[in-house]
Design a protein around this motif. Structure first.
Motif, PDB file in Angstrom:
ATOM      1  N   VAL A 168       0.848  -1.195   0.000  1.00 16.89           N
ATOM      2  CA  VAL A 168       0.000   0.000   0.000  1.00 16.89           C
ATOM      3  C   VAL A 168       0.882   1.243   0.000  1.00 16.89           C
ATOM      4  N   HIS A 169       1.953   1.235   0.791  1.00 19.06           N
ATOM      5  CA  HIS A 169       2.859   2.389   0.813  1.00 19.06           C
ATOM      6  C   HIS A 169       3.514   2.588  -0.551  1.00 19.06           C
ATOM      7  N   ARG A 170       3.916   1.511  -1.185  1.00 21.65           N
ATOM      8  CA  ARG A 170       4.503   1.630  -2.532  1.00 21.65           C
ATOM      9  C   ARG A 170       3.491   2.221  -3.506  1.00 21.65           C
ATOM     10  N   ASP A 171       2.252   1.764  -3.421  1.00 24.17           N
ATOM     11  CA  ASP A 171       1.214   2.308  -4.301  1.00 24.17           C
ATOM     12  C   ASP A 171       0.962   3.786  -4.016  1.00 24.17           C
ATOM     13  N   LEU A 172       1.003   4.179  -2.752  1.00 22.08           N
ATOM     14  CA  LEU A 172       0.841   5.590  -2.417  1.00 22.08           C
ATOM     15  C   LEU A 172       1.977   6.424  -3.016  1.00 22.08           C
ATOM     16  N   ALA A 173       3.194   5.889  -2.988  1.00 21.80           N
ATOM     17  CA  ALA A 173       4.337   6.605  -3.557  1.00 21.80           C
ATOM     18  C   ALA A 173       4.165   6.773  -5.067  1.00 21.80           C
ATOM     19  N   VAL A 174       3.703   5.740  -5.741  1.00 23.41           N
ATOM     20  CA  VAL A 174       3.460   5.819  -7.184  1.00 23.41           C
ATOM     21  C   VAL A 174       2.338   6.811  -7.471  1.00 23.41           C
ATOM     22  N   TYR A 175       1.297   6.791  -6.648  1.00 23.82           N
ATOM     23  CA  TYR A 175       0.184   7.727  -6.815  1.00 23.82           C
ATOM     24  C   TYR A 175       0.675   9.163  -6.629  1.00 23.82           C
ATOM     25  N   ALA A 176       1.524   9.387  -5.642  1.00 20.37           N
ATOM     26  CA  ALA A 176       2.065  10.729  -5.393  1.00 20.37           C
ATOM     27  C   ALA A 176       2.853  11.221  -6.603  1.00 20.37           C
ATOM     28  N   GLU A 177       3.629  10.340  -7.212  1.00 24.03           N
ATOM     29  CA  GLU A 177       4.384  10.705  -8.413  1.00 24.03           C
ATOM     30  C   GLU A 177       3.437  11.031  -9.567  1.00 24.03           C
ATOM     31  N   ALA A 178       2.404  10.218  -9.745  1.00 21.03           N
ATOM     32  CA  ALA A 178       1.440  10.456 -10.822  1.00 21.03           C
ATOM     33  C   ALA A 178       0.701  11.772 -10.599  1.00 21.03           C
ATOM     34  N   LEU A 179       0.347  12.057  -9.354  1.00 16.16           N
ATOM     35  CA  LEU A 179      -0.332  13.305  -9.033  1.00 16.16           C
ATOM     36  C   LEU A 179       0.576  14.495  -9.336  1.00 16.16           C
ATOM     37  N   ALA A 180       1.852  14.374  -9.013  1.00 16.70           N
ATOM     38  CA  ALA A 180       2.811  15.448  -9.288  1.00 16.70           C
ATOM     39  C   ALA A 180       2.925  15.687 -10.791  1.00 16.70           C
ATOM     40  N   GLN A 181       2.995  14.625 -11.563  1.00 18.16           N
ATOM     41  CA  GLN A 181       3.082  14.771 -13.016  1.00 18.16           C
ATOM     42  C   GLN A 181       1.815  15.404 -13.574  1.00 18.16           C
ATOM     43  N   GLY A 182       0.674  15.016 -13.050  1.00 19.91           N
ATOM     44  CA  GLY A 182      -0.599  15.511 -13.548  1.00 19.91           C
ATOM     45  C   GLY A 182      -0.877  16.959 -13.179  1.00 19.91           C
ATOM     46  N   THR A 183      -0.301  17.422 -12.067  1.00 21.57           N
ATOM     47  CA  THR A 183      -0.561  18.784 -11.609  1.00 21.57           C
ATOM     48  C   THR A 183       0.591  19.737 -11.870  1.00 21.57           C
ATOM     49  N   GLY A 184       1.745  19.205 -12.255  1.00 22.64           N
ATOM     50  CA  GLY A 184       2.908  20.053 -12.485  1.00 22.64           C
ATOM     51  C   GLY A 184       3.557  20.531 -11.200  1.00 22.64           C
ATOM     52  N   ARG A 185       3.200  19.964 -10.091  1.00 26.37           N
ATOM     53  CA  ARG A 185       3.786  20.313  -8.797  1.00 26.37           C
ATOM     54  C   ARG A 185       4.810  19.262  -8.400  1.00 26.37           C
ATOM     55  N   ASP A 186       5.553  19.559  -7.331  1.00 18.70           N
ATOM     56  CA  ASP A 186       6.473  18.570  -6.781  1.00 18.70           C
ATOM     57  C   ASP A 186       5.674  17.453  -6.125  1.00 18.70           C
ATOM     58  N   ALA A 187       6.251  16.272  -6.105  1.00 16.57           N
ATOM     59  CA  ALA A 187       5.597  15.135  -5.458  1.00 16.57           C
ATOM     60  C   ALA A 187       5.479  15.398  -3.967  1.00 16.57           C
ATOM     61  N   VAL A 188       4.343  15.043  -3.397  1.00 19.50           N
ATOM     62  CA  VAL A 188       4.135  15.181  -1.957  1.00 19.50           C
ATOM     63  C   VAL A 188       4.526  13.875  -1.273  1.00 19.50           C
ATOM     64  N   ASP A 189       4.722  13.953   0.013  1.00 13.40           N
ATOM     65  CA  ASP A 189       4.981  12.763   0.816  1.00 13.40           C
ATOM     66  C   ASP A 189       3.749  11.861   0.694  1.00 13.40           C
ATOM     67  N   PRO A 190       3.931  10.590   0.384  1.00  9.53           N
ATOM     68  CA  PRO A 190       2.784   9.688   0.233  1.00  9.53           C
ATOM     69  C   PRO A 190       1.836   9.696   1.430  1.00  9.53           C
ATOM     70  N   VAL A 191       2.347   9.964   2.613  1.00  9.39           N
ATOM     71  CA  VAL A 191       1.515  10.007   3.814  1.00  9.39           C
ATOM     72  C   VAL A 191       0.448  11.095   3.688  1.00  9.39           C
ATOM     73  N   LYS A 192       0.764  12.190   2.994  1.00  4.59           N
ATOM     74  CA  LYS A 192      -0.189  13.289   2.843  1.00  4.59           C
ATOM     75  C   LYS A 192      -1.349  12.933   1.912  1.00  4.59           C
ATOM     76  N   LEU A 193      -1.246  11.827   1.201  1.00  3.73           N
ATOM     77  CA  LEU A 193      -2.335  11.390   0.339  1.00  3.73           C
ATOM     78  C   LEU A 193      -3.459  10.718   1.118  1.00  3.73           C
ATOM     79  N   ILE A 194      -3.134  10.165   2.257  1.00  5.45           N
ATOM     80  CA  ILE A 194      -4.100   9.358   3.008  1.00  5.45           C
ATOM     81  C   ILE A 194      -5.325  10.171   3.430  1.00  5.45           C
TER      82      ILE A 194
END
Length: 77
Positions: free
Chosen positions: A25-51
């Motif tokens: 789940v943590h690995r998936d959160l990290a991948v999601y954070a990277e995808a969110l960063a790419q989609g928004t043009g922002r820096d990747a957030v800490d995966p914990v902040k996605l929860i």
């Protein structure tokens, strides 16, 4: 890239919780954070902040939970 369900993560004053997640789940959160960063043009957030926004989104779209909240608010009114 497909549209993700989360919008950019806002900086908000948190309430501290301690949880344990499966490593997958943590690995998936990290991948999601990277995808969110790419989609928004922002820096990747800490995966914990996605929860928190993921939980909020889940609860907001859960019809049974919404019904229960309405019933609870009527009972306390």
């Amino acid at each position: 890239m497909s549209k993700l369900k989360l919008s950019p993560i806002e900086d908000d004053k948190p309430v501290k919780l301690t949880i344990e997640l499966p490593a997958a789940v943590h690995r998936d959160l990290a991948v999601y954070a990277e995808a969110l960063a790419q989609g928004t043009g922002r820096d990747a957030v800490d995966p914990v902040k996605l929860i928190p926004p993921m939980l909020s989104r889940f609860m907001a779209t859960d019809r049974a939970f919404a019904k229960l909240r309405r019933l609870k608010s009527k009972q306390s009114a």
